[in-house]
Write a protein that holds these residues in place. Structure first.
Motif, PDB file in Angstrom:
ATOM      1  N   UNK A 262       0.852  -1.231   0.088  1.00  4.13           N
ATOM      2  CA  UNK A 262       0.100  -0.151   0.086  1.00  4.13           C
ATOM      3  C   UNK A 262       0.773   1.307  -0.003  1.00  4.13           C
ATOM      4  N   UNK A 263       1.992   1.284   0.789  1.00  7.30           N
ATOM      5  CA  UNK A 263       2.599   2.311   0.966  1.00  7.30           C
ATOM      6  C   UNK A 263       3.453   2.672  -0.357  1.00  7.30           C
ATOM      7  N   UNK A 264       3.773   1.655  -1.120  1.00  7.89           N
ATOM      8  CA  UNK A 264       4.540   1.700  -2.579  1.00  7.89           C
ATOM      9  C   UNK A 264       3.427   2.630  -3.358  1.00  7.89           C
ATOM     10  N   UNK A 265       2.275   2.676  -3.051  1.00 12.31           N
ATOM     11  CA  UNK A 265       1.177   3.424  -4.128  1.00 12.31           C
ATOM     12  C   UNK A 265       0.760   4.430  -3.202  1.00 12.31           C
ATOM     13  N   UNK A 266       1.376   5.018  -2.090  1.00 13.21           N
ATOM     14  CA  UNK A 266       1.131   6.355  -1.535  1.00 13.21           C
ATOM     15  C   UNK A 266       0.064   6.157  -0.548  1.00 13.21           C
TER      16      UNK A 266
END
Length: 325
Positions: A82-86
């Protein structure tokens, strides 16, 4: 007169009898499971004969190290994707897979929230030290007394499955002078790649509301002062090995998400759980980091093509946390 059947007549065609009865398939047993030269089994360095002598049988044994490793790994994989997509992801342990106070302590210490679906599970989670604000309450036919208790302890979110439940929760929350966060569970109509008995998003399921009925439920929640709309929830089934069903479900949920944004915020999309585990050596599992990345990528892609912000995501692994342990 019945004729005798060969010993393996009822066995599934894919069943493979191991050459060595002492073999422990790595995907089925805890990593710590070992047999000695005499075939005696030990788990976590403790022999099962010793456990039998000390506690008697039947006996249910869990490897704490294995449970923690799976909980931590899934938490990190889903949040990382999720964090890889902000955005971020909230990961719940689905208590219906196996619930005890000690297991609750393990998974919460590894960063997971807790999902319960009965009064008994709620009380067990509380006994295990779970923060009620980091808990979700499921169930397609919750008793009023269950809703009363959940709201009394400050449950973080209640997943509603019907219009009447919205009114019941609203009345209880208003009487207590609180605002209760709720999610609306929807049936996406996706037929998951699993056994029919384990698929929970068919159009005729008892769980949740049809996609086309969701906007009405959400509009009703938004107009009630004692309720806060937390987002959409879906769950397509259990024992799912691939990402295809999750990807298709994500597409349909994001379409609903776009519709609902016109009337207000939709903070979270909860995509449920259902990640499969190996029960035999022939079950082929997708490495979980790959599965997590594929699911989150699908949601991000569907949002991007519609020009929508990617909301917080949530997931509810259960069997995949506890099963192998």
């Amino acid at each position: 007169m019945l004729s005798a059947l060969p010993d393996d007549a009822l066995a599934p065609h894919w069943l493979q009898v191991p050459d060595d009865a002492n073999d422990l398939p790595a995907t089925v047993w805890p990593a710590s499971a070992q047999r000695d030269a005499d075939g005696a089994l030990a788990i976590g360095g403790v022999g099962v004969a010793e456990l039998r002598t000390k506690y008697g049988t039947p006996l249910y044994v869990l490897d704490e190290t294995e449970v923690r490793a799976h909980a931590r790994g899934m938490h990190d994989a889903l949040r990382g994707a999720a964090q890889a997509h902000g955005t971020d992801a909230r990961v719940y342990y689905a208590g219906k897979a196996f619930m005890s106070a000690e297991v609750v302590r393990w998974v919460t210490e590894e960063g997971l929230c807790v999902d319960v679906c009965s009064r008994g599970e709620l009380e067990t989670a509380l006994a295990g030290g779970a923060d009620p604000a980091r808990m979700g309450y499921h169930g397609n036919n919750k008793r009023v007394s269950e809703l009363e208790r959940a709201i009394e302890v400050g449950i973080g979110a209640i997943v509603v499955d019907s219009a009447i439940e919205i009114e019941r929760i609203a009345a209880i929350a208003a009487r207590r002078g609180v605002v209760q966060r709720v999610f609306v569970r929807v049936n996406t109509g996706v037929h998951a790649e699993t056994h029919d008995f384990l698929a929970t998003a068919h159009e005729d399921q008892k769980f949740g509301v049809p996609l086309d009925a969701a906007p009405v439920s959400v509009a009703r929640i938004r107009e009630i002062p004692s309720l806060e709309f937390g987002g959409i929830h879906c769950h397509i089934g259990s024992q799912i090995f691939g990402a295809a069903g999750f990807v298709e479900s994500a597409s349909r949920v994001v379409e609903l998400y776009a519709t609902l944004l016109a009337g207000g915020s939709v903070p979270t999309l909860n995509l449920g759980g259902g990640f499969g585990i190996a029960y035999t050596r022939v079950d082929q599992l997708t490495p979980f980091p790959e599965l997590a990345s594929a699911i989150v990528e699908a949601v991000a892609r569907e949002c991007e093509v519609r020009g929508l912000p990617l909301p917080e995501l949530a997931f509810e692994p259960g069997r995949s946390v506890i099963g192998q342990a």
